[in-house]
Motif scaffolding. Structure first.
Motif, PDB file in Angstrom:
ATOM      1  N   GLY A 186      -2.097   1.169   5.492  1.00 60.66           N
ATOM      2  CA  GLY A 186      -0.745   0.262   5.419  1.00 60.66           C
ATOM      3  C   GLY A 186      -0.167  -0.053   6.756  1.00 60.66           C
ATOM      4  O   GLY A 186       0.540  -1.174   7.386  1.00 60.66           O
ATOM      5  N   TRP A 188      -0.852   3.162  -3.030  1.00 56.64           N
ATOM      6  CA  TRP A 188      -1.784   4.042  -2.693  1.00 56.64           C
ATOM      7  C   TRP A 188      -1.200   5.147  -1.632  1.00 56.64           C
ATOM      8  O   TRP A 188      -1.393   5.147  -0.279  1.00 56.64           O
ATOM      9  N   LEU A 222       0.655  -1.162  -0.115  1.00 62.12           N
ATOM     10  CA  LEU A 222      -0.075  -0.127   0.157  1.00 62.12           C
ATOM     11  C   LEU A 222       0.900   1.206   0.095  1.00 62.12           C
ATOM     12  O   LEU A 222       0.552   2.304  -0.334  1.00 62.12           O
ATOM     13  N   GLY A 255      -3.819   5.689   2.541  1.00 60.99           N
ATOM     14  CA  GLY A 255      -2.782   4.448   2.189  1.00 60.99           C
ATOM     15  C   GLY A 255      -2.034   4.254   2.984  1.00 60.99           C
ATOM     16  O   GLY A 255      -1.889   2.979   3.580  1.00 60.99           O
TER      17      GLY A 255
END
Length: 409
Positions: free
Chosen positions: A314, A305, A301, A310
């Motif tokens: 993450g 992202w 992530l 994100g």
């Protein structure tokens, strides 16, 4: 090596689990991972650059590996030196905690040339505390009929990470220097050590006779298990070391940057608490597969992202299975080697340490050979996720090759 415990002190399961929690909060949350939230402060102060930071991290991970190897070799050395007196695990833990306080304080003092030494020795202390407090707590809780409480022990690193991250955020807001941060963390470690100290008594006895009675699984099983656990060390360490730096480069100026690391720590603690509710009869290898998949997603992530949401998600996905992986691996080690768990835990920890050692130099190498830091970090994170995927496949193969007794697999 047997896992019988001695001593009347600390007979309450919750007291034992709490002592383990505090010990790991000090040795892991502060002794190892305080470096991560303080790294942006050190970079801002100009006392280190990214390349130097990678090598400081590597020194700590190398020390962790050396300490773990010493733990793994301890039974062999005891037999060679004909030492029949059992090793007092809690004495080693106490020494490691005191060393962690002093070495953390050393990072606050002038003399940057000594920092690699202090970080290396802090890694040794962390490994000793981790291996011996894990062996002591797991054995004591099992003997007292409360093995599920082991998850509480591994809340410690998450609490240490969260506390150090929030403290670092407050110090950044106050414009304090990194040296002050190291001094504050040394004081916090000293206070937590004083709280844990009274419960750290009693020993886990060792005996050559018990080792002779132990029928280990095939060497291939132990080798594959050790390899898979070592891959987890490599898989998480790049994000765990450089998360605040990566976030700052991707989202410059965001007021939320300093919260990603405490969020990781919150995930670590939450994941450890969740393990307390899991049935003990579940195959730990299947649980490890799920944990590896979750961590790999959290790592990716950061590339796929790179936004506030994100990085937050993450951080949680990386943290939730972090100490759960450790707990499940330690429980599997006790299943595989019920009379030699501490030595196997040391071997696993050493493999994990090798994975950690490899991470920061890879980042430093890629940063020098890519067009931008963002590209270098992205390649590093892809490599880390691939390592976690490989570990997942190894555990899947082990579960299929040697299913648990009574399993339908």
């Amino acid at each position: 090596m047997s896992s019988s415990s001695e001593g009347a002190a600390g007979t309450r399961p919750l007291a034992i689990a709490f002592a383990g929690l505090l010990s790991l909060a000090i040795a892991m949350g502060i002794g190892r991972f305080a470096f991560t939230p303080l790294l942006p402060m050190m970079l801002h102060d100009g006392v280190v650059d990214l390349g130097g930071a990678s090598w400081l991290a590597t020194a700590n991970y190398l020390g962790y590996w050396l300490g773990a190897m010493a733990c793994a070799l301890q039974p062999t050395m005891w037999r060679r030196w004909r030492l029949h007196r059992p090793l007092r695990h809690t004495a080693v833990v106490r020494a490691g905690l005191v060393a962690t306080v002093l070495l953390t304080l050393g990072m606050a003092l002038p003399g940057a040339a000594l920092w690699p030494l202090w970080r290396g020795l802090a890694g040794v202390a962390s490994a000793l505390v981790f291996v011996y407090v894990s062996g002591w707590c797991l054995a004591r809780l099992s003997a007292l009929g409360a093995p599920a409480l082991a998850g509480i022990i591994y809340v410690g690193p998450g609490l240490g990470i969260t506390a150090s991250g929030l403290a670092a955020s407050a110090m950044v807001a106050q414009g304090l220097q990194a040296a002050t941060g190291w001094a504050v963390f040394a004081l916090l470690a000293a206070v937590l050590t004083a709280l844990a100290w009274p419960q750290l008594s009693g020993a886990v006895a060792t005996s050559a006779a018990a080792s002779a009675d132990d029928a280990p699984p095939p060497a291939g099983v132990l080798a594959a298990f050790t390899l898979a656990y070592g891959l987890a060390g490599f898989g998480y360490i790049i994000t765990a070391t450089f998360l605040p730096v990566i976030a700052r480069q991707t989202l410059p100026g965001s007021i939320w940057l300093d919260l990603f690391w405490p969020l990781f720590g919150l995930g670590v603690s939450t994941g450890a608490l969740i393990t307390v509710r899991l049935p003990m009869q579940l195959d730990r290898r299947h649980l490890l597969m799920g944990c590896y998949a979750m961590q790999a997603t959290g790592v990716l992530l950061g590339v796929w992202w790179p936004t506030l949401a994100g990085f937050a998600l993450g951080s949680l996905l990386l943290g939730l299975p972090f100490t759960a992986i450790t707990l499940f691996a330690m429980q599997e080690a006790r299943r595989l080697r019920p009379h030699g768990a501490s030595a196997l835990i040391g071997l696993l920890t050493a493999a994990y340490g090798l994975g950690q050692i490899a991470g920061p130099p890879l980042v430093a190498w890629l940063l020098r050979r890519t067009a931008s830091p963002a590209e270098g970090f992205a390649l590093s994170l892809y490599t880390a996720a691939a390592a976690l995927a490989a570990g997942l496949l190894v555990f899947g193969g082990l579960a299929r090759w040697r299913p648990l007794a009574g399993s339908d697999a």
